[in-house]
Structures are given as structure tokens and as C-alpha cells.
Design a protein around this motif. Sequence first.
Motif, PDB file in Angstrom:
ATOM      1  N   GLU A 162       0.828  -1.205   0.000  1.00  0.00           N
ATOM      2  CA  GLU A 162       0.000   0.000   0.000  1.00  0.00           C
ATOM      3  C   GLU A 162       0.864   1.256   0.000  1.00  0.00           C
ATOM      4  OE1 GLU A 162      -3.614   2.103   2.594  1.00  0.00           O
ATOM      5  OE2 GLU A 162      -2.649   0.293   3.346  1.00  0.00           O
ATOM      6  N   GLY A 168       1.262  -0.138   5.988  1.00  0.00           N
ATOM      7  CA  GLY A 168      -0.092  -0.314   5.468  1.00  0.00           C
ATOM      8  C   GLY A 168      -0.338  -1.750   5.028  1.00  0.00           C
ATOM      9  N   ASN A 169      -1.289  -1.943   4.135  1.00  0.00           N
ATOM     10  CA  ASN A 169      -1.665  -3.286   3.690  1.00  0.00           C
ATOM     11  C   ASN A 169      -0.667  -3.867   2.695  1.00  0.00           C
ATOM     12  OD1 ASN A 169      -3.997  -3.266   5.244  1.00  0.00           O
ATOM     13  ND2 ASN A 169      -5.300  -2.531   3.583  1.00  0.00           N
ATOM     14  N   THR A 204      -4.295 -10.851   3.305  1.00  0.00           N
ATOM     15  CA  THR A 204      -3.723  -9.501   3.382  1.00  0.00           C
ATOM     16  C   THR A 204      -3.237  -9.226   4.802  1.00  0.00           C
ATOM     17  OG1 THR A 204      -5.152  -8.675   1.621  1.00  0.00           O
ATOM     18  CG2 THR A 204      -4.220  -7.041   3.119  1.00  0.00           C
ATOM     19  N   ASP A 240      -1.581  -6.280   7.594  1.00  0.00           N
ATOM     20  CA  ASP A 240      -1.591  -4.843   7.868  1.00  0.00           C
ATOM     21  C   ASP A 240      -0.341  -4.492   8.666  1.00  0.00           C
ATOM     22  OD1 ASP A 240      -2.233  -2.200   8.273  1.00  0.00           O
ATOM     23  OD2 ASP A 240      -3.602  -2.606   9.933  1.00  0.00           O
ATOM     24  N   ARG A 243       1.607  -1.951  10.690  1.00  0.00           N
ATOM     25  CA  ARG A 243       1.409  -0.711  11.444  1.00  0.00           C
ATOM     26  C   ARG A 243       2.769  -0.103  11.745  1.00  0.00           C
ATOM     27  NH1 ARG A 243      -3.687  -2.235  15.484  1.00  0.00           N
ATOM     28  NH2 ARG A 243      -5.044  -2.985  13.789  1.00  0.00           N
TER      29      ARG A 243
END
Length: 275
Positions: free
Chosen positions: A186, A239-240, A248, A250, A252
Motif C-alpha cells: 500500500e 499499510g496493507n 492480506t 496490515d 502498522r
Amino acid sequence: MHTHLIDKFERIGARAKLNIIPEQVSFGTHWRPEPRRFRGMFSLDIQKDRKGEYFLVNIPEGKNLELDVLDVQVKMRHLLLMARQDGNKDKFLCGHDERHWFTCAVPGSSVSNVLTAMNELRPTDVRDSLPFNSLKTRDRLRRRNAAFIRQGEWFFIPEPNLIVPERLILTHEPISRGRGKPHWLENAYRSGGTMVRVCNEYPTGLLEDEYKALLSQRPSAVRWNWRSMMRDAGVFATGNVSHPDHATIDLRGWHRVVMNTEHKARAAKNIVFLD
């Protein structure tokens, strides 16, 4: 000959088919033609039929090849396969990861079981880190722990102190080992590396001089949908992270992106299936 392999794969809940490639049969006439670069050599593939995925073991006839399963971990659904040929011993980790079966070549001569194979496939940055070495064995096997988050062959290592100027952040950025479907970040930041021209015919890229030399020899190559990418750049992501074959994840905060060590294995050339 090698029929014992089918039983070992069944123990981890997988199907395996042996494809014996006759010495005297011309390329493309046996029931499952191999890619041209695998002609006459042992290779591993993941295929799919009406029953689902299965391991395809391509065995060339008349070659001095021995195949043996060194370790089977039923609960993990993994096994370690060894191919011995011409004085070389090559190891392959075969198993199930998230949604699909996989196989990958394992570097290192001391690999003797599934656990040592998994450890050898981890990047040095992971194995040498303090967070990783403080983890219990069961936590090291997880796809997400204090030391990293893993998606397929990619490891994402936390970089809590990294600050990236907004103007340098790339969005919807692909990462790939050169073949197969890319993983999509992302938000990404690339640092250093060498610019190369990439297309389907040259997935690992050509340097600018190599690209110009190719065009001088084959002018029609200019229409091969080239794009510019950075080879061996430091890559960071937040992000993703998505991929059609994986859940998927994530991220952080910023994470350093590092690939597993399969590319260091001599036997990586024997793997057909990549993503």
C-alpha cells in the motif's frame, strides 16, 4: 522406483504424482510437458486438477537420481525432500502455507529436518536479530511475531525509528522476486539500488546498456511493455500488503522488506511453481 514418495506426501495430507520422463521421447510428447528449461532434469511443480492441488515430481529416466524424504511433520503439514545426483545433495521444503501447497529449495548443507530448513530460509536479518533469538520455538514458527511478519517468501521486519518524507512514499508498489505474481504494498519507500528495465521476457531486469544492446539487435523489443524498476534497493513498507494467494496483512508502522533465502539455493533452478 520412488513410489514411496507418494506415501510420504499423503502423510501431510497432500497428493503427489510422479512423472517419469523417458530418455528417448522427444520434448513435448509425454503427458505433462515441462517448460523447456527443465527438459531432462528433476523438477518439482504444483499443479491442479478436479480434486485440487497436487505435487508433480518430474523424474528424468536413466539419470543417476535418488530421492528421499528426510523428515515429515504431520501436524505442520510439511516435509523435507532430498534429491541426490552427481554428488550433490539438494533439499526441498514441501508443505502447506495459509491457502495453498508450496515447494521451495533450501540452501545450506547442514539442513536435516523441517525445522532446520525453515530456519535456513529465514533471512540473516531475522536470524541475527535480538527479538527473534528471544522467541520460543513455537513463536518462531508463526507468521507473525515480535521479530517479523511473513507473507509467503517475504519477511517484514519492524523499523520503529524510520521516518520517511511524504514526498518519497510510493503507493500501490509491487515487489517480486522476478517471476510469479507480485505482492502489492500500500505504501513503500525505496532506498538505493540500480535502475533496470523490466518486462515479461526479462523479469529480473536489464541494465541500461544491456537494454540498448537488445534494442539494437531486436528493434521490435521496444514494444515489450517495459517498465523501470530498482534492483537490490532497500525496501520499506507500511499499510496493507496483498497477494491473491495469501491473506492480506496490515503493517502498522514502517517495516523493512526482506526476501527469504531460497534464491541462494543451488537447487532453486529445479522449482517450476513460484506463486
